[in-house]
Motif scaffolding. Structure first.
Motif, mmCIF file in Angstrom:
data_model
loop_
_atom_site.group_PDB
_atom_site.id
_atom_site.type_symbol
_atom_site.label_atom_id
_atom_site.label_comp_id
_atom_site.label_asym_id
_atom_site.label_seq_id
_atom_site.Cartn_x
_atom_site.Cartn_y
_atom_site.Cartn_z
ATOM 1 N N SER A 60 -1.920 -6.814 -72.872
ATOM 2 C CA SER A 60 -0.595 -6.264 -72.595
ATOM 3 C C SER A 60 -0.620 -4.744 -72.636
ATOM 4 N N PHE A 61 -1.520 -4.175 -73.451
ATOM 5 C CA PHE A 61 -1.616 -2.723 -73.564
ATOM 6 C C PHE A 61 -2.433 -2.116 -72.425
ATOM 7 N N PHE A 62 -3.552 -2.766 -72.090
ATOM 8 C CA PHE A 62 -4.468 -2.217 -71.090
ATOM 9 C C PHE A 62 -4.156 -2.703 -69.674
ATOM 10 N N GLN A 63 -2.934 -3.118 -69.443
ATOM 11 C CA GLN A 63 -2.590 -3.521 -68.091
ATOM 12 C C GLN A 63 -2.653 -2.310 -67.172
ATOM 13 N N TYR A 64 -2.649 -2.568 -65.890
ATOM 14 C CA TYR A 64 -2.831 -1.510 -64.894
ATOM 15 C C TYR A 64 -1.883 -0.343 -65.140
ATOM 16 N N LEU A 115 -8.056 2.562 -79.868
ATOM 17 C CA LEU A 115 -8.768 2.531 -78.588
ATOM 18 C C LEU A 115 -10.262 2.301 -78.807
ATOM 19 N N TYR A 116 -10.818 2.997 -79.782
ATOM 20 C CA TYR A 116 -12.253 2.873 -80.038
ATOM 21 C C TYR A 116 -12.606 1.447 -80.445
ATOM 22 N N GLU A 117 -11.845 0.898 -81.401
ATOM 23 C CA GLU A 117 -12.136 -0.460 -81.864
ATOM 24 C C GLU A 117 -11.934 -1.479 -80.746
ATOM 25 N N ALA A 118 -10.847 -1.326 -79.993
ATOM 26 C CA ALA A 118 -10.531 -2.288 -78.939
ATOM 27 C C ALA A 118 -11.612 -2.313 -77.860
ATOM 28 N N THR A 119 -12.068 -1.139 -77.447
ATOM 29 C CA THR A 119 -13.052 -1.075 -76.366
ATOM 30 C C THR A 119 -14.450 -1.456 -76.839
ATOM 31 N N ARG A 120 -14.694 -1.410 -78.136
ATOM 32 C CA ARG A 120 -15.995 -1.850 -78.659
ATOM 33 C C ARG A 120 -16.002 -3.365 -78.861
ATOM 34 N N ARG A 121 -14.882 -3.904 -79.301
ATOM 35 C CA ARG A 121 -14.802 -5.350 -79.493
ATOM 36 C C ARG A 121 -14.683 -6.067 -78.152
ATOM 37 N N PRO A 123 -15.439 -4.926 -74.423
ATOM 38 C CA PRO A 123 -15.899 -3.901 -73.488
ATOM 39 C C PRO A 123 -15.188 -3.896 -72.134
ATOM 40 N N GLU A 124 -14.598 -5.022 -71.745
ATOM 41 C CA GLU A 124 -13.913 -5.042 -70.450
ATOM 42 C C GLU A 124 -12.741 -4.071 -70.420
ATOM 43 N N TYR A 125 -12.183 -3.758 -71.585
ATOM 44 C CA TYR A 125 -11.068 -2.813 -71.611
ATOM 45 C C TYR A 125 -11.557 -1.378 -71.484
ATOM 46 N N GLN A 126 -12.794 -1.123 -71.862
ATOM 47 C CA GLN A 126 -13.383 0.187 -71.592
ATOM 48 C C GLN A 126 -13.509 0.372 -70.082
ATOM 49 N N GLN A 127 -13.838 -0.692 -69.386
ATOM 50 C CA GLN A 127 -13.926 -0.619 -67.926
ATOM 51 C C GLN A 127 -12.570 -0.293 -67.312
ATOM 52 N N ARG A 128 -11.499 -0.826 -67.893
ATOM 53 C CA ARG A 128 -10.159 -0.513 -67.389
ATOM 54 C C ARG A 128 -9.828 0.958 -67.626
ATOM 55 N N LEU A 129 -10.203 1.471 -68.802
ATOM 56 C CA LEU A 129 -9.970 2.885 -69.079
ATOM 57 C C LEU A 129 -10.778 3.757 -68.125
ATOM 58 N N ASP A 130 -12.013 3.367 -67.885
ATOM 59 C CA ASP A 130 -12.871 4.127 -66.969
ATOM 60 C C ASP A 130 -12.277 4.143 -65.559
ATOM 61 N N GLU A 131 -11.732 3.018 -65.121
ATOM 62 C CA GLU A 131 -11.135 2.940 -63.798
ATOM 63 C C GLU A 131 -9.881 3.812 -63.720
#
Length: 217
Positions: A60-64, A115-121, A123-131
C-alpha cells in the motif's frame, strides 16, 4: 468500498505507522490489535499473519508514485521549475511527518529506517523505488535538454547527470530541513540556495535578473 474493505484499509494504515515507528521486529500482532481495537481473530479474517500484513502494508505504501508536477509542468520556465522544487521541500516534510505519525524532527530518521528495512526484507520494493527515481531523473533530464536547446541552460552541462544531482540535492536538503536548525528555520537561506544553484546552470551571457524572483541579479 464495502465495510470489509474499509476495515482492511484501516488495519493497513494503522499497521504501516506502527511498522514505521517500531520496525518489523519491534511490532507485534498484539501491538496492532491494541492500536486497531481488534482481536487477533478479526485480524486473521483479513490477513494470514504478521508477515502477510507487513507485505500488504508495504504494498500500500510502495504503490505507483507519480513524478512531481513541477518536473513535468510545461507552463513553468526552467527557473520556476527549480524554484518550485526547492519550495516543495516543506510539503514533503509535512507528508513524511503525517505518514510516520510524528511531528518530531526524528520522523525523518524513522522514515529512512523504515525504507531501509522494507527494501532489505522485500527487495522488490527497492526495484519500485529505483523505477520511481528513474522516472524522476528522466523527466528532469528532458527539461534540462530542452532548456539547452532554447539557450536557457549551459550547453556544457550533461542533462542526465544534472538531473540526478538536483534530485540528490533536494533529498539532502529535505533531511537538513528536519535536523539542521539553520536550514530548518531560515527560509531566506533556502532562497539564496536556489539563486546559487540557478547561477551555476545559466550561460555566462544570460541575463540572470530576467529570471530571478526579486533576488539580486
Amino acid at each position: 468500498m464495502g465495510r470489509g474493505e474499509e476495515s482492511r484499509e484501516r488495519i493497513l494504515a494503522i499497521s504501516l505507522k506502527l511498522f514505521m515507528k517500531m520496525g518489523y521486529r519491534g511490532t507485534s500482532l498484539a501491538d496492532i490489535c491494541k492500536a486497531t481495537g481488534l482481536t487477533k481473530g478479526a485480524l486473521y479474517h483479513h490477513f494470514s499473519g504478521k508477515d502477510d500484513l507487513y507485505v500488504h502494508a508495504l504494498d500500500s505504501f510502495f504503490q505507483y508514485s507519480r513524478v512531481p508536477r513541477w518536473m513535468t509542468d510545461q507552463t513553468l520556465s526552467l527557473r520556476d521549475r527549480i524554484h518550485q522544487g526547492f519550495k516543495e521541500l516543506d510539503s514533503s516534510k509535512a507528508w513524511i511527518m503525517d505518514t510516520v505519525g510524528s511531528s518530531q524532527d526524528d520522523a525523518i530518521l524513522q522514515f529512512y529506517s523504515f525504507l531501509y528495512e522494507a527494501t532489505r526484507r522485500c527487495p522488490e520494493y527497492q526495484q519500485r523505488l529505483d523505477e520511481y527515481d528513474r522516472m524522476k531523473h528522466q523527466a528532469l533530464a528532458d527539461v534540462f535538454r530542452k532548456a539547452q536547446e532554447t539557450g536557457q541552460l549551459r550547453k556544457d552541462i550533461d542533462p542526465e547527470a544534472t538531473a540526478i544531482e538536483l534530485d540528490a540535492l533536494l533529498q539532502q536538503l529535505l533531511y537538513l530541513r528536519f535536523v539542521n536548525h539553520r536550514v530548518r528555520m531560515d527560509d531566506f537561506l533556502l532562497e539564496q540556495m536556489v539563486e546559487n544553484y540557478w547561477r551555476r546552470l545559466v550561460p555566462l551571457e544570460h541575463d540572470i535578473s530576467k529570471d530571478s524572483r526579486g533576488l539580486p541579479g
